[in-house]
Design an enzyme around this catalytic site. Structure first.
Site, short mmCIF file in Angstrom:
data_model
loop_
_atom_site.label_atom_id
_atom_site.label_comp_id
_atom_site.label_asym_id
_atom_site.label_seq_id
_atom_site.Cartn_x
_atom_site.Cartn_y
_atom_site.Cartn_z
N CYS A 1 49.77 19.82 55.26
CA CYS A 1 48.13 19.08 55.36
C CYS A 1 47.91 17.88 54.78
CB CYS A 1 47.19 20.03 54.67
SG CYS A 1 45.51 19.48 54.60
N CYS B 1 41.79 16.65 48.46
CA CYS B 1 40.75 17.40 48.41
C CYS B 1 40.78 18.49 47.23
CB CYS B 1 40.58 18.24 49.71
SG CYS B 1 41.61 19.68 49.82
N CYS C 1 43.88 23.38 47.63
CA CYS C 1 45.09 23.92 47.83
C CYS C 1 45.86 23.68 46.40
CB CYS C 1 46.12 23.90 48.98
SG CYS C 1 45.37 24.39 50.38
N GLN D 1 34.15 39.65 49.44
CA GLN D 1 35.59 38.99 49.41
C GLN D 1 35.91 38.26 50.48
OE1 GLN D 1 37.76 39.13 47.08
NE2 GLN D 1 37.48 41.09 45.81
N TYR E 1 30.69 46.78 37.43
CA TYR E 1 30.76 45.29 38.14
C TYR E 1 30.83 45.67 39.47
CZ TYR E 1 32.41 44.77 33.22
OH TYR E 1 32.55 44.79 31.87
N GLU F 1 25.71 47.27 38.52
CA GLU F 1 25.77 45.76 38.67
C GLU F 1 24.74 44.93 38.39
OE1 GLU F 1 26.45 42.12 39.72
OE2 GLU F 1 28.10 43.66 40.29
N ASP G 1 36.10 46.19 38.16
CA ASP G 1 36.22 44.97 38.65
C ASP G 1 35.49 43.78 38.13
OD1 ASP G 1 36.98 43.04 40.71
OD2 ASP G 1 36.25 44.09 42.33
N CYS H 1 41.04 39.56 38.80
CA CYS H 1 41.42 38.31 39.44
C CYS H 1 41.87 37.36 38.40
CB CYS H 1 40.26 37.71 40.25
SG CYS H 1 38.72 37.16 39.33
#
Length: 387
Positions: free
Chosen positions: A6, A12, A15, A213, A242, A263, A311, A338
């Site tokens: 790319c 940008c 990535c 997601q 969560y 939540e 989560d 995450c």
């Protein structure tokens, strides 16, 4: 690593990795092991498709160097727009929809919003695609409440792209970096304001501001692993903390006696309730509350849970939540994260103050070409897995 695919990658900032996916997975494995290997075995990372996996697209609208309307991303650590005509991470057809929108903006003299001068119109474009259904939602976010030729614009766009099932609109005149203003109303210009999709055999309804997601296909992999780790037999009372729009709770409800989802985001709770109705799932409840406050109050009431799914956001949980969770006494805790670093911190707390052991960790690549890695960790009360 030099980009081989790319030409925009150096500019940008979209990535973090380019080139060899094997090297990317190896680095993500090292991150997971660095944070989790001290607790027990870490399984081999599960890779993903690396192109066209993003079912959500977010584009900023502005002008390119020639003065033409463009869509793209802000360059990393700047407010300069990098025009993007096609991104290989975005779902098939997204670039064509954005191209059509750019043409219509020019045709109907709808100008990009200037944050400094407070002039112009459109700021951002969000696209959502149902991975299974193929339905597309277009969400237009303006800097001020002025949408010239809105009816003509909407009619033209839906005729150009029949896959678009709804178009929504919001005014966000805030000066911060938030794309969606959670306090501002969202107006439906076309359709019902949502699209339909499927996840793990469930019908899912997605609205403009729904949390969902980005990589839907890999999300199914993640949830199946998490539910398998929980070892549900149909007799358990389950806590989903969560919970977002309640998707993992809904998946677990098919194999549990009762599920309680907690939540803080009220809009997400509304979406979760609608999805439960859509699937005729009645053994699940949704509570709009801070997870830490809810668990503390539940512990005071001497409630208990057999299983807990966690989560949390990247910042992880806090000690109020973790100490209350220990008092609630789940035999299995399935911690989805995450951010392995904050997950490491929270696990240390649970091991120090609770009767738990780590029985395994599973890294999953949810966001190829980014530096994020998702990890699922099973913690169990000592000896419960042997009974």
């Amino acid at each position: 690593m030099k980009d081989k695919t790319c030409p925009l990658a150096p500019y940008c900032g979209g990535c973090d990795f380019v080139g060899s996916y094997e090297e990317e997975l190896a680095e993500k494995t090292r991150v997971a092991c660095r944070n989790l290997k001290g607790f027990g075995p870490v399984a081999s990372i599960i890779g993903s498709e690396t192109t066209r996996y993003r079912d959500k697209v977010q584009a900023v609208v502005g002008y390119d160097r020639k003065g033409d309307i463009c869509t793209g991303l802000y360059q990393k650590n700047s407010h300069r727009i990098v025009p993007v005509k096609d991104c290989a991470l975005e779902f098939e057809g997204a670039s064509e929809i954005l191209r059509s929108i750019r043409r219509l903006l020019k045709t109907y003299k709808i100008k990009p919003y200037d944050e400094d001068l407070k002039s112009g119109n459109i700021r951002y474009i969000l696209l959502r695609r149902g991975h299974i259904s193929g339905e597309v939602l277009v969400f237009l976010i303006f800097g001020r409440d002025e949408f010239p030729s809105s009816k003509e614009f909407v009619n033209a766009l839906k005729q150009m792209h029949p896959e678009i099932k709804t178009i929504t609109y919001q005014v966000n005149d805030r000066d911060d970096s938030m794309v969606i203003n959670q306090d501002a109303p969202i107006k439906v210009l076309y359709g019902n304001g949502y699209i339909n999709d499927e996840l793990c055999g469930l019908k899912i309804r997605l609205s403009s501001a729904s949390f969902y997601q980005i990589n839907s296909k890999q999300t199914e992999v993640l949830y199946k692993i998490a539910v398998k780790m929980a070892r549900l037999t149909g007799n358990e009372r389950v806590l989903d903390a969560y919970s977002g729009t309640g998707t993992i709770g809904l998946v677990a409800a098919k194999k549990a006696k009762e599920v309680v989802c907690v939540e803080l985001n009220g809009k997400a709770v509304e979406d979760a309730k609608e999805n439960a109705k859509l699937n005729n799932i009645e053994n699940i409840s949704f509570i709009a509350a801070d997870a830490s406050v809810y668990c503390k109050e539940a512990a005071k009431r001497k409630e208990s849970f057999d299983i807990a799914f966690l989560d949390p956001p990247r910042a992880g949980s806090d000690e109020r939540f973790l100490s209350s969770l220990i008092k609630l006494g789940p035999k299995n805790i399935v911690y989805i994260s995450c951010n392995p670093h904050t997950q490491n911190r929270d696990i240390k707390y649970l091991l120090k103050f609770g009767p738990y052991e780590v029985y395994g960790s599973q890294p999953i690549d949810m966001f190829p070409r980014s530096n994020h890695v998702e990890t699922v960790v099973l913690m169990s009360r000592v000896n419960t897995l042997d009974k």
